[in-house]
Design a protein around this motif. Structure first.
Motif, PDB file in Angstrom:
ATOM      1  N   ALA A 174       1.038  14.151   0.378  1.00  0.00           N
ATOM      2  CA  ALA A 174       2.489  14.294   0.569  1.00  0.00           C
ATOM      3  C   ALA A 174       3.216  14.335  -0.772  1.00  0.00           C
ATOM      4  CB  ALA A 174       3.022  13.153   1.434  1.00  0.00           C
ATOM      5  N   LEU A 175       2.728  13.529  -1.740  1.00  0.00           N
ATOM      6  CA  LEU A 175       3.356  13.524  -3.070  1.00  0.00           C
ATOM      7  C   LEU A 175       3.155  14.858  -3.776  1.00  0.00           C
ATOM      8  CD1 LEU A 175       2.623  10.022  -4.630  1.00  0.00           C
ATOM      9  CD2 LEU A 175       4.867  11.095  -4.370  1.00  0.00           C
ATOM     10  N   SER A 206      -3.322  10.530   2.614  1.00  0.00           N
ATOM     11  CA  SER A 206      -2.203  11.324   3.149  1.00  0.00           C
ATOM     12  C   SER A 206      -0.967  11.179   2.258  1.00  0.00           C
ATOM     13  CB  SER A 206      -1.874  10.889   4.581  1.00  0.00           C
ATOM     14  OG  SER A 206      -1.486   9.527   4.604  1.00  0.00           O
ATOM     15  N   ALA A 207      -0.830  10.015   1.614  1.00  0.00           N
ATOM     16  CA  ALA A 207       0.317   9.802   0.723  1.00  0.00           C
ATOM     17  C   ALA A 207       0.168  10.661  -0.529  1.00  0.00           C
ATOM     18  CB  ALA A 207       0.442   8.329   0.358  1.00  0.00           C
ATOM     19  N   VAL A 237      -3.816   3.097  -1.997  1.00  0.00           N
ATOM     20  CA  VAL A 237      -3.114   4.339  -1.685  1.00  0.00           C
ATOM     21  C   VAL A 237      -3.833   5.025  -0.529  1.00  0.00           C
ATOM     22  CG1 VAL A 237      -2.486   6.621  -2.597  1.00  0.00           C
ATOM     23  CG2 VAL A 237      -2.413   4.642  -4.092  1.00  0.00           C
ATOM     24  N   GLU A 238      -3.049   5.634   0.355  1.00  0.00           N
ATOM     25  CA  GLU A 238      -3.651   6.442   1.427  1.00  0.00           C
ATOM     26  C   GLU A 238      -3.755   7.886   0.962  1.00  0.00           C
ATOM     27  OE1 GLU A 238      -1.508   6.310   5.088  1.00  0.00           O
ATOM     28  OE2 GLU A 238      -2.251   4.299   5.595  1.00  0.00           O
ATOM     29  N   VAL A 271       6.122   7.424   0.673  1.00  0.00           N
ATOM     30  CA  VAL A 271       6.430   8.730   0.075  1.00  0.00           C
ATOM     31  C   VAL A 271       7.633   9.359   0.765  1.00  0.00           C
ATOM     32  CG1 VAL A 271       5.560  11.053  -0.379  1.00  0.00           C
ATOM     33  CG2 VAL A 271       4.040   9.090  -0.618  1.00  0.00           C
ATOM     34  N   LYS A 291       0.840  -1.189   0.000  1.00  0.00           N
ATOM     35  CA  LYS A 291       0.000   0.000   0.000  1.00  0.00           C
ATOM     36  C   LYS A 291       0.883   1.250   0.000  1.00  0.00           C
ATOM     37  CE  LYS A 291      -3.800   2.073   2.529  1.00  0.00           C
ATOM     38  NZ  LYS A 291      -4.772   1.891   3.589  1.00  0.00           N
ATOM     39  N   VAL A 292       0.535   2.221  -0.821  1.00  0.00           N
ATOM     40  CA  VAL A 292       1.296   3.474  -0.852  1.00  0.00           C
ATOM     41  C   VAL A 292       0.803   4.349   0.297  1.00  0.00           C
ATOM     42  CG1 VAL A 292       1.887   5.505  -2.194  1.00  0.00           C
ATOM     43  CG2 VAL A 292       1.609   3.315  -3.337  1.00  0.00           C
ATOM     44  N   ASP A 293       1.588   4.389   1.356  1.00  0.00           N
ATOM     45  CA  ASP A 293       1.233   5.219   2.503  1.00  0.00           C
ATOM     46  C   ASP A 293       2.294   6.310   2.691  1.00  0.00           C
ATOM     47  OD1 ASP A 293       3.403   3.911   3.545  1.00  0.00           O
ATOM     48  OD2 ASP A 293       2.215   2.568   4.826  1.00  0.00           O
ATOM     49  N   LEU A 294       2.144   7.059   3.764  1.00  0.00           N
ATOM     50  CA  LEU A 294       3.041   8.182   4.012  1.00  0.00           C
ATOM     51  C   LEU A 294       4.506   7.744   4.092  1.00  0.00           C
ATOM     52  CD1 LEU A 294       2.352  11.101   4.224  1.00  0.00           C
ATOM     53  CD2 LEU A 294       2.113  10.884   6.701  1.00  0.00           C
ATOM     54  N   ASP A 348       2.637  17.720  -2.324  1.00  0.00           N
ATOM     55  CA  ASP A 348       3.469  18.690  -1.618  1.00  0.00           C
ATOM     56  C   ASP A 348       4.925  18.572  -2.072  1.00  0.00           C
ATOM     57  OD1 ASP A 348       4.134  20.621   0.465  1.00  0.00           O
ATOM     58  OD2 ASP A 348       5.060  18.921   1.502  1.00  0.00           O
TER      59      ASP A 348
END
Lengths: 117, 200
Positions: free
Chosen positions: B37-38, B33-34, B30-31, A10, A4-7, B40
């Motif tokens: 952030a991307l 928040s991600a 995908v979250e 990134v 999963k693409v989470d914080l 940003d």
């Protein structure tokens, strides 16, 4: 399983996420100043050897260090770590006599793309 | 949003992006928040203003400039700009004798950490082919005239290293500090398609 693409994924991009340089002690086949010939190969799969330098003669400008050969990785042929070099080609060698004698093109090529000229 | 600032129907691309975002979120791939952030990252944190600070420091600090040209990766990391697509950097210097221009003939490799995402023309087939075969013609189209005695040096960044041009410091900038100088430096000058213009 897809991650999963989470914080966290990134934020890793700020930490040299894509570093692909290999810290491997491999003897280089070429050294700066060597004259080399880009191989005239025509693979059907992925390569980073563009057609416009194939069969052309250049000079090793710098040894960039060791990286995986992308051709092999993309083809699923396993890892083939080897040196990659900055090669200088005179513009006239690539584009013929109408190109300015002053100009050149530099491109980073893997060892498997090169022979001694 | 229409061009006059009055909200109107979304463009087809915007609608497609929204649909994809919804699907990715609903499927838990995908979250949100991600995604924030991307956005940003590429709107505010990675962009040519980073590279401009590197250039301005090199113009005002000879020791830093020597380090930058000898070890681009290390010197740029010292400024904190060593994020994704900046892991292995080479900085090439423009002088009255040598003009450098960077292209990725095979795709669109670009030093994101210092220059941000590549402009559309950088990814276009005409630029990618002609910057290699006719760099002086391409430079002229960007309004950049290069003297016949000056060596034009093309860098095809088709492999793992990423290239950035250290442009020439313009005349009339003797009294400016690094902060003021950084404001003069453009993305295109660090790709090598233009020079840095003197201040107005």
């Amino acid at each position: 399983m897809t991650r999963k693409v989470d914080l966290e994924v990134v934020n890793r991009l700020y930490q040299k996420a894509g570093a692909v340089r290999l810290k491997m002690d491999i003897e280089p086949k070429f050294k700066p100043g060597d004259r080399v010939l880009a191989r005239n190969i025509n693979p059907t799969g992925h390569t980073r050897l563009p057609r416009y330098v194939r069969g052309k003669e250049g000079v090793v400008r710098r040894d960039n260090g060791v990286f995986h050969l992308p051709d092999a990785r993309v083809a699923g042929d396993g890892d083939q770590p080897q040196h990659n070099y900055s090669i200088r080609f005179e513009a006239r060698e690539l584009w013929g006599g109408d190109a300015p004698a002053t100009d050149c093109l530099n491109i980073d090529l893997w060892e498997d793309y090169l022979d001694h000229a | 949003m229409s061009s006059d600032g009055i909200p109107g129907p979304d463009s087809e691309v915007a609608l497609r992006v929204k649909a994809m975002e919804s699907l990715l979120l609903e499927k838990g791939l995908v979250e949100s928040s991600a995604i924030d952030a991307l956005i940003d990252m590429f709107e505010n944190r990675l962009g040519p203003w980073n590279g401009a600070q590197v250039v301005a420091r090199a113009w005002t600090d000879p020791e830093y400039k020597a380090w930058l040209l000898q070890d681009g990766t290390g010197a740029i990391a010292d400024m904190g700009f060593d994020a994704v697509q900046g892991e292995d950097m080479v900085v090439v210097e423009n002088t009255p004798q040598v003009h450098n221009i960077v292209v990725c003939t095979l795709c669109s490799c670009f030093p994101w950490a210092t220059l941000g995402l590549p402009p559309v023309w950088y990814k276009s087939a005409p630029f990618r082919s002609r910057a290699a075969s006719d760099p002086r013609g391409v430079l002229a189209e960007f309004g950049t005239e290069i003297g016949a005695d000056t060596e034009v040096r093309v860098w095809d960044s088709n492999a793992e290293l990423r290239y950035m041009v250290l442009p020439e410091r313009p005349t009339g900038t003797d009294g400016l500090d690094a902060e003021a100088l950084a404001k003069l430096v453009t993305r295109d000058s660090m790709i090598g398609v233009t020079k840095v213009a003197p201040p107005d």
